[in-house]
Motif scaffolding. Structure first.
Motif, mmCIF file in Angstrom:
data_model
loop_
_atom_site.group_PDB
_atom_site.id
_atom_site.type_symbol
_atom_site.label_atom_id
_atom_site.label_comp_id
_atom_site.label_asym_id
_atom_site.label_seq_id
_atom_site.Cartn_x
_atom_site.Cartn_y
_atom_site.Cartn_z
ATOM 1 N N ILE A 63 33.309 36.624 41.213
ATOM 2 C CA ILE A 63 33.639 36.311 39.813
ATOM 3 C C ILE A 63 32.457 36.634 38.917
ATOM 4 C CG2 ILE A 63 34.144 34.424 38.216
ATOM 5 C CD1 ILE A 63 35.866 33.211 40.445
ATOM 6 N N ASN A 64 31.256 36.310 39.381
ATOM 7 C CA ASN A 64 30.066 36.641 38.590
ATOM 8 C C ASN A 64 29.879 38.149 38.476
ATOM 9 O OD1 ASN A 64 29.532 33.943 38.203
ATOM 10 N ND2 ASN A 64 28.192 33.799 39.976
ATOM 11 N N ALA A 65 30.204 38.885 39.529
ATOM 12 C CA ALA A 65 30.116 40.342 39.471
ATOM 13 C C ALA A 65 31.156 40.903 38.502
ATOM 14 C CB ALA A 65 30.306 40.945 40.860
ATOM 15 N N ARG A 66 32.335 40.306 38.461
ATOM 16 C CA ARG A 66 33.363 40.750 37.500
ATOM 17 C C ARG A 66 32.882 40.553 36.074
ATOM 18 N NH1 ARG A 66 38.973 38.200 39.693
ATOM 19 N NH2 ARG A 66 38.804 38.974 41.807
ATOM 20 N N ASP B 162 29.813 40.625 35.098
ATOM 21 C CA ASP B 162 28.761 41.614 34.842
ATOM 22 C C ASP B 162 29.318 42.995 34.519
ATOM 23 O OD1 ASP B 162 26.838 39.688 35.267
ATOM 24 O OD2 ASP B 162 26.464 40.290 37.351
ATOM 25 N N ILE B 163 30.449 43.355 35.102
ATOM 26 C CA ILE B 163 31.006 44.698 34.880
ATOM 27 C C ILE B 163 32.220 44.690 33.961
ATOM 28 C CG2 ILE B 163 30.154 45.580 37.076
ATOM 29 C CD1 ILE B 163 33.029 45.338 38.128
ATOM 30 N N ALA B 164 32.422 43.602 33.232
ATOM 31 C CA ALA B 164 33.600 43.477 32.366
ATOM 32 C C ALA B 164 33.654 44.556 31.289
ATOM 33 C CB ALA B 164 33.637 42.099 31.722
ATOM 34 N N ASP B 165 32.511 45.051 30.854
ATOM 35 C CA ASP B 165 32.507 46.051 29.792
ATOM 36 C C ASP B 165 32.582 47.484 30.303
ATOM 37 O OD1 ASP B 165 30.000 45.956 30.930
ATOM 38 O OD2 ASP B 165 28.935 46.323 29.055
ATOM 39 N N HIS B 166 32.701 47.659 31.608
ATOM 40 C CA HIS B 166 32.788 49.002 32.194
ATOM 41 C C HIS B 166 34.204 49.567 32.036
ATOM 42 C CE1 HIS B 166 29.002 47.933 33.866
ATOM 43 N NE2 HIS B 166 28.978 48.851 34.813
ATOM 44 N N SER B 167 34.276 50.858 31.838
ATOM 45 C CA SER B 167 35.583 51.522 31.827
ATOM 46 C C SER B 167 36.006 51.791 33.267
ATOM 47 C CB SER B 167 35.504 52.841 31.062
ATOM 48 O OG SER B 167 34.717 53.775 31.780
ATOM 49 N N GLU C 54 32.756 44.783 46.069
ATOM 50 C CA GLU C 54 31.685 45.521 46.760
ATOM 51 C C GLU C 54 30.311 44.959 46.392
ATOM 52 O OE1 GLU C 54 29.856 48.583 49.059
ATOM 53 O OE2 GLU C 54 31.953 47.982 48.963
ATOM 54 N N ILE C 55 30.089 44.682 45.115
ATOM 55 C CA ILE C 55 28.809 44.120 44.668
ATOM 56 C C ILE C 55 28.592 42.750 45.300
ATOM 57 C CG2 ILE C 55 27.596 43.190 42.652
ATOM 58 C CD1 ILE C 55 28.883 45.484 41.024
ATOM 59 N N VAL D 184 44.092 47.700 44.092
ATOM 60 C CA VAL D 184 43.923 49.092 43.668
ATOM 61 C C VAL D 184 43.162 49.225 42.353
ATOM 62 C CG1 VAL D 184 45.917 49.975 44.925
ATOM 63 C CG2 VAL D 184 46.209 49.128 42.590
ATOM 64 N N ASP D 185 42.729 48.127 41.771
ATOM 65 C CA ASP D 185 41.942 48.178 40.543
ATOM 66 C C ASP D 185 40.496 48.518 40.896
ATOM 67 O OD1 ASP D 185 40.901 47.900 38.010
ATOM 68 O OD2 ASP D 185 40.937 45.718 38.026
ATOM 69 N N PRO D 186 39.968 49.656 40.421
ATOM 70 C CA PRO D 186 38.609 50.051 40.795
ATOM 71 C C PRO D 186 37.535 49.056 40.340
ATOM 72 C CG PRO D 186 39.716 51.836 39.638
ATOM 73 C CD PRO D 186 40.610 50.655 39.592
ATOM 74 N N CYS D 187 37.728 48.406 39.209
ATOM 75 C CA CYS D 187 36.716 47.460 38.731
ATOM 76 C C CYS D 187 36.690 46.199 39.592
ATOM 77 C CB CYS D 187 36.950 47.123 37.266
ATOM 78 S SG CYS D 187 36.595 48.523 36.173
ATOM 79 N N ARG D 188 37.833 45.726 40.018
ATOM 80 C CA ARG D 188 37.856 44.577 40.925
ATOM 81 C C ARG D 188 37.296 44.956 42.288
ATOM 82 N NH1 ARG D 188 41.904 39.966 40.259
ATOM 83 N NH2 ARG D 188 42.010 39.808 38.006
#
Length: 88
Positions: A59-62, A64-69, A35-36, A26-30
């Motif tokens: 893991i590489n996509a995570r 890349d988006i680690a700084d996203h809210s 999806e990426i 349910v975590d949108p960033c994960r």
């Protein structure tokens, strides 16, 4: 009071249910990272083959988006869903 509690539970099921059904979380960033990675794997190519051989695409996509809210992740996830629905 029960009506309010039932409404809140129903609202959570409506908003978080699709994330859990599609991505198992349910975590949108994960979910966005998943999806990426899925779209990159479907696109294929030499770069993705090398990246998949030496590391996990998700893991590489995570990273890349680690700084996203959370809001940014939800926004990009809906953008990806609408692009997929349009066939892009």
């Amino acid at each position: 009071m029960r009506t309010l509690a039932s409404f809140l539970v129903a609202l959570q099921l409506i908003t978080l249910g699709p994330l859990y059904a599609f991505y198992g979380q349910v975590d949108p960033c994960r979910a966005l990272a998943s999806e990426i990675a899925a779209r990159a794997e479907a696109a294929g190519g030499l770069g993705n083959t090398l990246e998949d051989a030496f590391g996990d695409l998700e893991i590489n996509a995570r990273k890349d988006i680690a700084d996203h809210s959370t809001g940014q992740c939800v926004s990009q996830l809906f953008t990806n869903w609408s692009e997929r629905a349009m066939g892009k």
